[in-house]
Design a protein around this motif. Structure first.
Motif, short mmCIF file in Angstrom:
data_model
loop_
_atom_site.label_atom_id
_atom_site.label_comp_id
_atom_site.label_asym_id
_atom_site.label_seq_id
_atom_site.Cartn_x
_atom_site.Cartn_y
_atom_site.Cartn_z
N LEU A 1 2.12 6.80 9.49
CA LEU A 1 2.44 6.58 10.89
C LEU A 1 1.17 6.64 11.74
N ARG A 2 0.33 7.63 11.47
CA ARG A 2 -0.94 7.71 12.19
C ARG A 2 -1.78 6.47 11.92
N ALA A 3 -1.78 6.00 10.67
CA ALA A 3 -2.60 4.84 10.31
C ALA A 3 -2.14 3.58 11.04
N VAL A 4 -0.82 3.33 11.11
CA VAL A 4 -0.36 2.12 11.79
C VAL A 4 -0.55 2.25 13.30
N MET A 5 -0.46 3.46 13.82
CA MET A 5 -0.76 3.65 15.24
C MET A 5 -2.23 3.33 15.53
N ASP A 6 -3.07 3.58 14.53
CA ASP A 6 -4.50 3.31 14.67
C ASP A 6 -4.88 1.89 14.28
N GLY A 7 -3.88 1.06 13.94
CA GLY A 7 -4.16 -0.35 13.68
C GLY A 7 -4.33 -0.74 12.23
N LEU A 8 -3.75 0.01 11.29
CA LEU A 8 -3.83 -0.36 9.87
C LEU A 8 -3.39 -1.81 9.69
N ASP A 9 -4.15 -2.56 8.90
CA ASP A 9 -3.94 -4.00 8.72
C ASP A 9 -2.79 -4.27 7.76
N VAL A 10 -1.55 -4.09 8.26
CA VAL A 10 -0.36 -4.41 7.49
C VAL A 10 0.58 -5.25 8.35
N ARG A 11 1.40 -6.07 7.68
CA ARG A 11 2.34 -6.94 8.40
C ARG A 11 3.65 -6.23 8.75
N ALA A 12 4.01 -5.22 7.94
CA ALA A 12 5.25 -4.49 8.17
C ALA A 12 5.10 -3.12 7.51
N CYS A 13 5.92 -2.17 7.94
CA CYS A 13 5.84 -0.83 7.35
C CYS A 13 7.23 -0.33 7.00
N THR A 14 7.29 0.40 5.89
CA THR A 14 8.54 1.03 5.47
C THR A 14 8.24 2.50 5.17
N PHE A 15 9.20 3.35 5.48
CA PHE A 15 9.05 4.78 5.27
C PHE A 15 10.27 5.31 4.53
N ALA B 1 -10.75 4.50 2.64
CA ALA B 1 -11.29 4.28 1.30
C ALA B 1 -10.33 3.46 0.44
N MET B 2 -9.04 3.71 0.59
CA MET B 2 -8.03 2.95 -0.15
C MET B 2 -8.03 1.49 0.27
N LEU B 3 -8.08 1.25 1.56
CA LEU B 3 -8.07 -0.13 2.07
C LEU B 3 -9.32 -0.88 1.59
N ALA B 4 -10.46 -0.22 1.61
CA ALA B 4 -11.69 -0.85 1.13
C ALA B 4 -11.58 -1.17 -0.36
N ALA B 5 -10.93 -0.28 -1.13
CA ALA B 5 -10.76 -0.53 -2.55
C ALA B 5 -9.82 -1.71 -2.80
N ALA B 6 -8.75 -1.82 -2.00
CA ALA B 6 -7.83 -2.94 -2.14
C ALA B 6 -8.54 -4.26 -1.90
N GLN B 7 -9.40 -4.27 -0.90
CA GLN B 7 -10.15 -5.49 -0.58
C GLN B 7 -11.16 -5.80 -1.68
N LYS B 8 -11.85 -4.78 -2.17
CA LYS B 8 -12.86 -5.00 -3.21
C LYS B 8 -12.21 -5.46 -4.51
N ALA B 9 -11.01 -4.96 -4.80
CA ALA B 9 -10.30 -5.35 -6.02
C ALA B 9 -9.65 -6.72 -5.90
N GLY B 10 -9.67 -7.30 -4.70
CA GLY B 10 -9.08 -8.62 -4.50
C GLY B 10 -7.57 -8.63 -4.55
N LEU C 1 0.87 -1.17 0.00
CA LEU C 1 0.00 0.00 0.00
C LEU C 1 0.91 1.22 0.00
N LEU C 2 0.97 1.92 -1.13
CA LEU C 2 1.93 3.00 -1.32
C LEU C 2 1.25 4.33 -1.02
N PHE C 3 1.75 5.00 0.02
CA PHE C 3 1.22 6.29 0.45
C PHE C 3 2.15 7.38 -0.08
#
Length: 312
Positions: A134-148, A107-116, A46-48
Motif C-alpha cells: 500500500l505504501r509502495a503504490v501510494m508512492d507511485g509503484l509502476d503497476v497497472r493494478a493491485c490486489t491484496f 531492489a525487487m523492481l530493479a531485479a524484475a527489470q534486469k531479468a527482463g 510482483l508478489l509481496f
C-alpha cells in the motif's frame, strides 16, 4: 545478479524458478525469485509476501498465475527467509524502520527489470506485504493494478491491548530493548508451534502440511515472532497509512470471513473509500486465502487474473 539458493523440492512451483541475490541501497542482501519468466506473455505479478514468509511458500501460487499467462516474482523481505537477518537471534523478526521495506521494493523492481520479466507489472500483496504494498503504490509503484489478501493495514487487537502493547513497544525501543520478542509471541515459527486444529492461517490440511514441511526441511527459512521494535514500527506505519487516501489505481482486496490476524475495520474503511476498488469476502476462509482449499483458491486466482487482464 548473483544466483541464490532455491529449494525447488518443497516449493511445488513452475520448473523454471530462478533465484538471485540483490542488494538494497543500504547494503542489505535480499533474495528474489522469478517463475515462468520465459513462457508468460501477459505480464508479471510482483508478489509481496507476509511476515515470516519466504519465496518457496508461493510456488503453488506461481503455478496458478502461470496457468493464466503471468510470470511471478517474489521476495524475501529483510529480516526473513534467506535475506539478511537483522538481529543476532535470527528467530526474531525485526526491522529498523518500516519504511526500510521500501528499499527492498526498489531492489525487487530493479531485479524484475534486469531479468527482463514481461510487462506490465501487477501487485499481489499479502498481510505485511499488503502494508508494504500500500505504501509502495501510494508512492507511485509502476503497476497497472493491485490486489491484496488479508492486508495488514492494522493488527487485530482490542483497544486496550493496542494502547498497552503500543506503549510497551515504544518504551522498550526507547530504552534500547526493542530487540526483545514481543509479548504473546514465540521464537518458533507459527506452523511448527501450532497444530492444524483451529490454526489462524488456513482450513486446508494439505496446505498446512505444505508449509510445515518447508520449515521442517529447511529450518533456515523459518521465522518466529516479531521484536518489540518491529511492533512499534508496524503500529506507527499502519496508523500513518490509515490517514492517507488510496491511489487512483484498480484494486481488489480479498479477506477470509474468519480473519483473526489483521484489523478488519481498517480494511473495510479503506476499501469502501477506494475509487473503483472492491472488497471480496472468502466465506469460511482464514487469514491466508492464497493457501486455502482448492474450491476457495481457484475462483480467487481467477478473479486476480481477471483484474490483471482487464488492466493490461
Amino acid at each position: 545478479m548473483e544466483d541464490a539458493p532455491f529449494f525447488s523440492d518443497v516449493a511445488d512451483g513452475p520448473a523454471d524458478a530462478t533465484a538471485w541475490w540483490v542488494t538494497a541501497e543500504d547494503d542489505i542482501r535480499l533474495r528474489v525469485c522469478a517463475w515462468a519468466r520465459q513462457g508468460a506473455a501477459k505480464g508479471t505479478g510482483l508478489l509481496f509476501p507476509g511476515r515470516t514468509e519466504y519465496v518457496e511458500k508461493y510456488g503453488r501460487t506461481a503455478t496458478e498465475l502461470a496457468a493464466h499467462g503471468f510470470a511471478t516474482m517474489a521476495i524475501d523481505w529483510r529480516g526473513q527467509g534467506l535475506s539478511d537477518r537483522l538481529l543476532n537471534d535470527r528467530r526474531i523478526g525485526h526491522v529498523d524502520k518500516f519504511t526500510d521495506y521500501q528499499r527492498d521494493v526498489a531492489a525487487m523492481l530493479a531485479a524484475a527489470q534486469k531479468a527482463g520479466l514481461p510487462r506490465p507489472y501487477y501487485l499481489l500483496a499479502h498481510s505485511m506485504g499488503g502494508c508494504i504494498g500500500l505504501r509502495a503504490v501510494m508512492d507511485g509503484l509502476d503497476v497497472r493494478a493491485c490486489t491484496f489478501t488479508g492486508p495488514m493495514w492494522g493488527i487485530a487487537m482490542s483497544p486496550v491491548t493496542r494502547t498497552l502493547g503500543g506503549a510497551i513497544a515504544a518504551v522498550s525501543s526507547a530504552l534500547g530493548q526493542g530487540h526483545r520478542l514481543a509479548p504473546s509471541t514465540k521464537l518458533e515459527t507459527y506452523v511448527s508451534a501450532e497444530p492444524f486444529a483451529d490454526n489462524m492461517l488456513t482450513t486446508d490440511p494439505d496446505m498446512y502440511a505444505y508449509m510445515q514441511a518447508q520449515c521442517l526441511q529447511y529450518p533456515e527459512l523459518a521465522l518466529g515472532g516479531p521484536s518489540l521494535h518491529w511492533l512499534h514500527e508496524a503500529l506507527a506505519e499502519t496508523l500513518a497509512l490509515s490517514r492517507c487516501p488510496s491511489p487512483a489505481l484498480p484494486c481488489a482486496t480479498f479477506v477470509g470471513s474468519n480473519e483473526r490476524i489483521v484489523d478488519l475495520p481498517r480494511i473495510t474503511e479503506r476499501m469502501n473509500a477506494w475509487p473503483g476498488g472492491t472488497l471480496n469476502w472468502i466465506e469460511g476462509a482464514e487469514h491466508e486465502v492464497l493457501m486455502e482449499r482448492p474450491e476457495m483458491r481457484a475462483p480467487l486466482i481467477d478473479a486476480i487474473a481477471a483484474l490483471f487482464k482487464d488492466n493490461a
